[in-house]
Design an enzyme around this catalytic site. Sequence first.
Site, PDB file in Angstrom:
ATOM      1  N   PHE A  12      94.224   2.704  -2.217  1.00 39.32           N
ATOM      2  CA  PHE A  12      95.280   2.000  -2.807  1.00 39.32           C
ATOM      3  C   PHE A  12      96.304   1.610  -1.862  1.00 39.32           C
ATOM      4  CE2 PHE A  12      98.979   3.168  -5.366  1.00 39.32           C
ATOM      5  CZ  PHE A  12      99.534   2.030  -5.759  1.00 39.32           C
ATOM      6  N   VAL A  13      96.792   2.831  -1.059  1.00 36.50           N
ATOM      7  CA  VAL A  13      97.916   2.196  -0.211  1.00 36.50           C
ATOM      8  C   VAL A  13      97.309   1.727   1.013  1.00 36.50           C
ATOM      9  CG1 VAL A  13      99.900   3.415   1.113  1.00 36.50           C
ATOM     10  CG2 VAL A  13      99.317   4.348  -1.389  1.00 36.50           C
ATOM     11  N   VAL A  32      87.376   5.106   7.803  1.00 38.30           N
ATOM     12  CA  VAL A  32      87.100   5.097   6.321  1.00 38.30           C
ATOM     13  C   VAL A  32      85.675   5.871   6.327  1.00 38.30           C
ATOM     14  CG1 VAL A  32      88.161   3.080   5.705  1.00 38.30           C
ATOM     15  CG2 VAL A  32      85.870   2.777   6.236  1.00 38.30           C
ATOM     16  N   ARG A  33      85.324   6.438   4.863  1.00 37.59           N
ATOM     17  CA  ARG A  33      84.216   7.213   4.729  1.00 37.59           C
ATOM     18  C   ARG A  33      83.012   6.281   4.428  1.00 37.59           C
ATOM     19  NH1 ARG A  33      84.322  12.275   2.586  1.00 37.59           N
ATOM     20  NH2 ARG A  33      81.983  11.976   2.654  1.00 37.59           N
ATOM     21  N   ALA A  73      94.490   9.229   4.456  1.00 35.39           N
ATOM     22  CA  ALA A  73      93.405  10.010   3.879  1.00 35.39           C
ATOM     23  C   ALA A  73      93.918  11.284   3.294  1.00 35.39           C
ATOM     24  CB  ALA A  73      92.074   9.911   4.567  1.00 35.39           C
ATOM     25  N   ALA A  74      93.594  11.696   2.273  1.00 31.04           N
ATOM     26  CA  ALA A  74      93.653  13.009   1.601  1.00 31.04           C
ATOM     27  C   ALA A  74      93.226  13.494   0.477  1.00 31.04           C
ATOM     28  CB  ALA A  74      95.500  13.118   1.373  1.00 31.04           C
ATOM     29  N   ARG A  75      93.234  14.675   0.208  1.00 30.57           N
ATOM     30  CA  ARG A  75      92.677  15.068  -0.988  1.00 30.57           C
ATOM     31  C   ARG A  75      94.076  15.002  -1.830  1.00 30.57           C
ATOM     32  NH1 ARG A  75      88.571  18.307  -3.615  1.00 30.57           N
ATOM     33  NH2 ARG A  75      89.353  19.604  -5.608  1.00 30.57           N
ATOM     34  N   TYR A 144      98.195  21.312  -3.807  1.00 33.00           N
ATOM     35  CA  TYR A 144      98.579  20.122  -3.019  1.00 33.00           C
ATOM     36  C   TYR A 144      99.609  20.147  -2.345  1.00 33.00           C
ATOM     37  CZ  TYR A 144      99.573  15.343  -2.464  1.00 33.00           C
ATOM     38  OH  TYR A 144      99.882  13.850  -1.914  1.00 33.00           O
ATOM     39  N   LYS A 148     100.034  20.126   1.912  1.00 30.08           N
ATOM     40  CA  LYS A 148     101.124  19.251   2.728  1.00 30.08           C
ATOM     41  C   LYS A 148     101.919  19.603   3.393  1.00 30.08           C
ATOM     42  CE  LYS A 148      99.390  14.842   1.555  1.00 30.08           C
ATOM     43  NZ  LYS A 148      98.920  14.080   2.385  1.00 30.08           N
TER      44      LYS A 148
END
Length: 323
Positions: A12-13, A32-33, A73-75, A144, A148
């Site tokens: 999205f971002v 990217v994955r 990229a993050a969970r 979360y 961070k």
Amino acid sequence: MTQVVVTGANGFVGRALCRVLLNNGHQVAGLVRRSGACPTGVAEWVDAKPDFAGVDACWRAAPGDVECVVHLAARVHVMNEAASEAAQRAFDATNIDATLRVARAAHRNGARRFVYVSSIKAVAESDGGRPLDEDTPARPEDAYGRSKRDAEQALKQFGDETGLDIVIVRPPLVYGPDVRANFLRMMNAVARGMPLPFGAISSRRSLLYVGNLADALLHCATDPRAAGGCFHVADDDPPSVTELLRMIGDALGRPARLLPVPGGVLRLLGKLTGRGPQIDRLTGSLQVDTGRLKRSLDWKPPFTTRQGLAATANWYRSRDTRQ
């Protein structure tokens, strides 16, 4: 011209940031994955291994020198995710360990700057009556937010040891075309005319249009004055939840149906139903002080919240048309 690597470039971002970088004349590689969904003009570096375990191989295959990495990229935070040691380990593996893996690869391969997109949740869930600035002591409240905060600290230490320029950016809730999760659910509720018990909430909460975030990240990636900085970024004039829902209704052409339930009653119902933290976040104040970013980089949001919501509503309507 600068070559910038964007992790999560097909998200999205990430897509919004890649378009802004390309439009400003920069070369962009997307780490990217899986391939696909990156904007046209982005060179894809595909690392299908979990948590960027194959990032070095991607770098070896890439031409040219990379000036900066923007790590998106993050969970991500999930509102109803259960608090547990397993959940904390999962967040830490992606948001701390994988972040450091990418930072180490960036340093080994000559990148000079690493922009880490953190979250205001690394600091707090509410502002305690004063907008959160970059010097506010960090008191994250969930797995979360803790992951961070700990990633920020680990990156700062890594930067001190190696000389890699670490820039940290802390956004609040981000919205815009292609938004998902809670903001999309909120739009669905307003569009469907569902009665919502948020007509008496005066507490204000900062939010951030994705176009404003992309513009701020462009500055943080390319402006020499951003070196070593930590910056909070948000739209101007944070609305209350009540005002936000009305603005969404205006943008959609469907007036929000708001019931004036007092915040205290909502918080009590939240405790009785096991949704206390969620209700607290909807009814509490969370304002972000963006003064440092504006002073240091001469930054100002290119879009107002109403403009951002109008763009989001246009996307939402086109999305409904396709379904």
